[in-house]
Design an enzyme around this catalytic site. Sequence first.
Site: not given
Ligand code: 5RP
Length: 228
Positions: A32-33, A88, A100-102, A108
Site C-alpha cells: 500500500s505504501t 517494508a 514480504g507482508g504482501g 522485491e
Molecule cells: C510486500 C512488502 C511490502 O513492502 C510490505 O508488506 C509493506 O506493505 P505496506 O506498504 O502495504 O504496509 O514487503 O511483499
Amino acid sequence: MEDPWHRAKEALGRWAAQQIQDVRILGIGSGSTVSAFIQALARYRQEVPMPLTITAASHASEEQARQLGLDVVPLESLEHVDLAVDGADAVDAHGALIKGGGAALVRERLVIAAARHTMILVDSSKVMNAFKRVRLPIAIIPFGWRQTLSRLNGLGVGTASLRRKGEGPVVTDDGLYIADLAIGNIAVPDMLHHELKRIDGVVDTGLFLDYPTAIWVSDGLTVWRHNE
Ligand code: 5RP
C-alpha cells in the site's frame, strides 16, 4: 476498515515522488505504501514531465503503474536500475528490514539487488529497536510444503504456518507459497536468514539486510531519515 497509517503512506508517497528527478530507471516494490507512491509519481509526472522507465516487483504494482500511464518493462530487459523504491513490514535500529507482508519478497529482492540505491518508505509504527514478536514471511516451494513447514518448525526458533487466503494458500507471482514464521526475538538477523535459506524447500526469507538503503519514515506529519 481504513488503514490508520494511510496519511503517513500518502505523505511518504508524495515526498518520494519529488525525490526522483534525476532517476531514469526506477524499480518499484509492492504494497500500500508503494501504491501511494505510484499514485503520487503519476501525478507529479504530469506537472514535471521526465523520461522514466519503471520495472515492478509485482503484477499489482505493474498493473497500477501502467493504468496511470507509466512505462513499465520487465527487469530482465534492463542493464541496471538507478533506484528502487519499496516499503517494508518492520525496520530495526540497524536498518535491517522484514519484508514480504504482501507476498512479493522474492521479486522485491531481485529488484533491490539490481538497483544502485534503494529507498524504503515506512510509517513510524514499523520502526523498532530489535525484531521482537514479529512474523517473518518465508517463500517456499509448493511441492512438499507440509514437510518444509515441519523443517521450519524443527529449527525451534518459532512457529511456522502456511499463509492462506480464503480456502487456499496464498500463491505468489512466481507460483510459490508463503510460510509465516512467528518469532519472539530475532537476535542475529543475518544468521537466521542463512539458517533458513539452508532448509530444503525454502526459496527466500523476508529478511533484507545488506543493501545500500535509505530508510524514510513518516508519522503523517513529517518525513525523516531513519538511518545514515
Ligand atoms: C510486500 C512488502 C511490502 O513492502 C510490505 O508488506 C509493506 O506493505 P505496506 O506498504 O502495504 O504496509 O514487503 O511483499
